[in-house]
Design an enzyme around this catalytic site. Structure first.
Site, short mmCIF file in Angstrom:
data_model
loop_
_atom_site.label_atom_id
_atom_site.label_comp_id
_atom_site.label_asym_id
_atom_site.label_seq_id
_atom_site.Cartn_x
_atom_site.Cartn_y
_atom_site.Cartn_z
N GLU A 143 6.61 20.41 -27.55
CA GLU A 143 6.26 21.74 -27.04
C GLU A 143 6.07 22.79 -28.13
OE1 GLU A 143 8.70 23.24 -23.87
OE2 GLU A 143 7.68 22.01 -22.40
N GLU A 314 6.67 15.93 -18.76
CA GLU A 314 7.94 16.36 -18.19
C GLU A 314 7.66 16.98 -16.83
OE1 GLU A 314 10.07 19.00 -20.83
OE2 GLU A 314 9.80 17.69 -22.57
C1 GAL Z 1 11.06 21.77 -21.87
C2 GAL Z 1 11.50 21.00 -23.10
C3 GAL Z 1 12.60 20.01 -22.79
C4 GAL Z 1 13.65 20.64 -21.92
C5 GAL Z 1 13.00 21.16 -20.67
C6 GAL Z 1 13.97 21.77 -19.68
O1 GAL Z 1 10.49 22.99 -22.23
O2 GAL Z 1 10.42 20.31 -23.67
O3 GAL Z 1 13.17 19.55 -23.99
O4 GAL Z 1 14.29 21.66 -22.62
O5 GAL Z 1 12.07 22.17 -21.03
O6 GAL Z 1 13.29 22.25 -18.54
#
Ligand code: GAL
Length: 650
Positions: A143, A314
């Site tokens: 990210e 994610e």
């Molecule tokens: C994203 C990040 C992850 C985790 C997640 C939590 O922004 O890539 O490592 O922190 O958020 O929602």
């Protein structure tokens, strides 16, 4: 078929559970497991000390269980000892203070030490795992831009910025001219005199601001590419990606995407709703579903960034921990978002994360499993998807009939010269897209660089930076064009074009913008359009034109001046459109461009992927949908309950 994956942190759990975790993943229908993006300090705990053994073992366990590993380069979290050894790795804030170690993303993209160290650790990872049969893809870093970390005002950044400027302008005179440095006596005699924006007294020239943003964006590209090159050389036939943060406008995602094999993005619709610039009433209505078109917009944007290849790396599985409020999604939404992504062309959806953390910052963040290993709600939804996908034939996403332009340079321009709070380019572009979705029209979200030959209509909500190539492509294609306010209002250098705005867009429509104003929320500036009265929202332009006026401003001030004008090819809108006005206008544009629409479908969303039509219900009530007589229902039923969906094949 949609493939499923999880983000896994074996280092946070005792070894005893790894084998069982792997088996349970396979049983659930998971294929991909992303690991190790924050593992640098574990693999290299001290200078010249390595511990690879645990990672070797994890990969072996996952692989022999039948899973495909997405290996990450661990550069998003440089270890403490490394930062102490090379303090210039740390980013510097606008006041000139170095940021500290203690969380993550504590690095400056321009740091020479960081780049060297990032290449070193990437090479070690790629040498060790590049040809491992279980490693099937690579994620570079994690990210870019999370926690506002694109911009650093360090000495390294200042030095690199000067070099970048020298390359761009060649001579200091050219820079002085481009930046308008006769203004306020800002002349420079050499590139060495130029600084980043640290500790400036007030606004710098917008040309300086936009150059600094573009420079910072190029630093991200270079950092990313340096790692991609190493991985590609040492890990043949394994595609590379980066997990982008949706909607982040701090760097050019299309450009970073050019160096990757596929794009992926991280989907957190609940947090995005809470942080969105919309009314509390809208938030209340969508509290547990999120805005339907927020994930849709990003699925489309990253499909473009990945040149057709996109994953969700994610996917939110329940409440998160990082928004202002962290409500739970409705049961069923994780499944709905997964199918929504697939309908928009996303081929793999990975859930963040396998097991809820017992310690550290993200303890309140849900996962597929509870911290004790028992399944949580999302686990059951994923189980259901894994069954359901068997009912769907393989299909490819096709080009939509219309496109929306999302242009990073224009976002930076509006940031450098906002001209009042009333103009919000982010929500403006999103609202145009969302309105098309509410009318049941599939739209691609693209940059000005793509091919426009086959679109019926191209919507350009806020392309502030004039772009002759783009205008010529539009001219040559048969597409209809709809331009929002501020289009073509600045040259590349952030000057007003000689021919006045909308610059080269004047080749499509006869208009000069002679005045712009931003309006406070309480301003009451009515507009007549197609027999109805609406209002100007936040922005109003005065136009000099011979084209037909489709809408007029009707307040006392410049009574009757055109608010929307048009000819056969192109329309121009001299205000921001929201709500019912936007709906009405978009419907009118679709009719004009002969694009089929379904009319206002409320909280339903229709998305086509090949022969499949997906219908999603984001509302509170069961909705009955008319299924075409020649269609076979493959999933769901024509009465769609809330947070549920229907899929048919034609
Ligand atoms: C994203 C990040 C992850 C985790 C997640 C939590 O922004 O890539 O490592 O922190 O958020 O929602």
């Amino acid at each position: 078929m949609v493939e499923l994956g999880v983000c896994y942190y074996p280092e946070q759990w005792s070894k005893e559970v790894w084998k069982d975790d792997a088996k349970r993943m396979v049983d659930l229908g998971i294929r991909y497991v992303r690991i190790a993006e924050f593992s640098w300090a574990l693999v290299e705990p001290k200078d010249d000390h390595f511990d690879w053994q645990w990672l070797d073992e994890v990969i072996e366990i996952l692989g022999t269980a039948g899973l495909d590993v997405v290996m990450c380069t661990p550069t998003a979290a440089p270890p403490k000892w490394l930062v102490d050894k090379f303090p210039a790795i740390l980013p510097v804030d606008k006041d000139g203070n170095p940021r500290k170690f203690g969380a993550r993303r504590h690095y400056c993209f321009s740091s020479v030490d960081l780049l060297r160290e990032a290449k070193r650790i990437t090479k070690l990872f790629a040498e060790r795992y590049g040809k491992n049969p279980y490693v099937k893809a690579w994620q570079i870093d994690n990210e870019y831009g999370d926690h506002n970390t694109i911009y650093s005002f360090s000495d390294d950044a200042t030095h690199a910025f000067r070099n970048w400027l020298q390359k761009k302008y060649g001579t200091i005179d050219k820079l002085n001219e481009a930046w308008g440095n006769t203004f306020w006596s800002m002349r420079y005699n050499s590139f060495e005199e130029i600084d980043t924006q640290r500790n400036m007294l007030c606004m710098t020239t917008p040309s300086h601001e936009v150059d600094y943003i573009e420079f910072s964006s190029d630093q991200v590209c270079a950092f990313n590419k340096a790692q991609v090159d190493i991985v590609r050389a040492l890990s043949p036939n394994r595609p590379t990606t980066h997990n982008f943060m949706g909607h982040n406008p701090d760097f050019d995602h299309y450009k970073v995407g050019e160096d990757l094999d596929f794009a992926s993005w991280d989907s957190y619709p609940m947090g995005a709703l809470i942080n969105a610039n919309i009314s509390d009433d809208q938030k209340r209505k969508m509290l547990r579903t999120g805005l339907p078109d927020q994930p849709a917009f990003n699925n489309e944007l990253y499909r473009t960034v990945g040149r057709g290849n996109v994953w969700i790396m994610e996917q939110q599985p329940g409440p998160v921990n990082w928004a202002r409020h962290n409500q739970s999604p409705e049961d069923g939404m994780v499944r709905l978002w997964t199918w929504l992504a697939y309908a928009h062309g996303v081929d793999v959806v990975c859930y963040f994360r396998w097991r809820q953390a017992k310690f550290a910052q993200e303890q309140y963040h849900a996962a597929l499993l509870l911290p004790n290993g028992k399944p949580d709600q999302a686990f059951f939804e994923v189980e259901k998807i894994a069954q359901e996908r068997k009912a769907l034939p393989a299909t490819k996403k096709q080009q939509a009939p219309v496109a929306i332009i999302y242009d990073y340079k224009s976002r930076w321009g509006a940031r450098a010269l906002p001209q009042g709070k009333g103009y919000d380019p982010a929500s403006h572009a999103f609202e145009w897209y969302s309105t098309l979705c509410k009318l049941g029209v599939d739209a691609d979200v693209v940059g000005p660089h793509v091919d426009f030959t086959n679109y019926q209509a191209v919507f350009v909500p806020d392309m502030m930076i004039d772009n002759l190539d783009f205008v010529e492509k539009l001219k040559q294609s048969k597409t209809k064009v709809v331009l929002g306010p501020r289009c073509g209002s600045k040259t590349d250098e952030m000057h007003i074009p000689d021919q006045l705005p909308p610059g080269h867009f004047q080749q499509l429509i006869d208009v000069e913008v002679t005045r712009v104003e931003s309006l406070p929320e309480y301003a009451d500036d009515p507009i007549e359009f197609d027999g109805k009265t609406y209002r100007a929202d936040g922005w109003r332009e005065s136009l000099s034109t011979h084209e037909t006026a489709l809408a007029h401003f009707t307040s006392k001030y410049r009574h009757g001046s055109p608010a929307i004008i048009g000819n056969d090819k192109c329309r121009y809108v001299a205000t921001q459109l929201y709500g019912n006005f936007l709906m009405h206008f978009m419907q009118d544009c679709l009719t004009w461009a002969e694009v089929a629409s379904l009319g206002d479908i409320g909280d339903l969303r229709f998305v086509k992927r090949g022969k499949l039509t997906f219908v999603f219900n984001f509302g509170d009530d069961t909705r009955e949908v008319e299924v075409p007589p020649n269609a076979d229902i493959l999933l769901g039923q024509k009465n769609i309950p809330p947070a549920d969906l229907l899929v048919w094949e034609e």
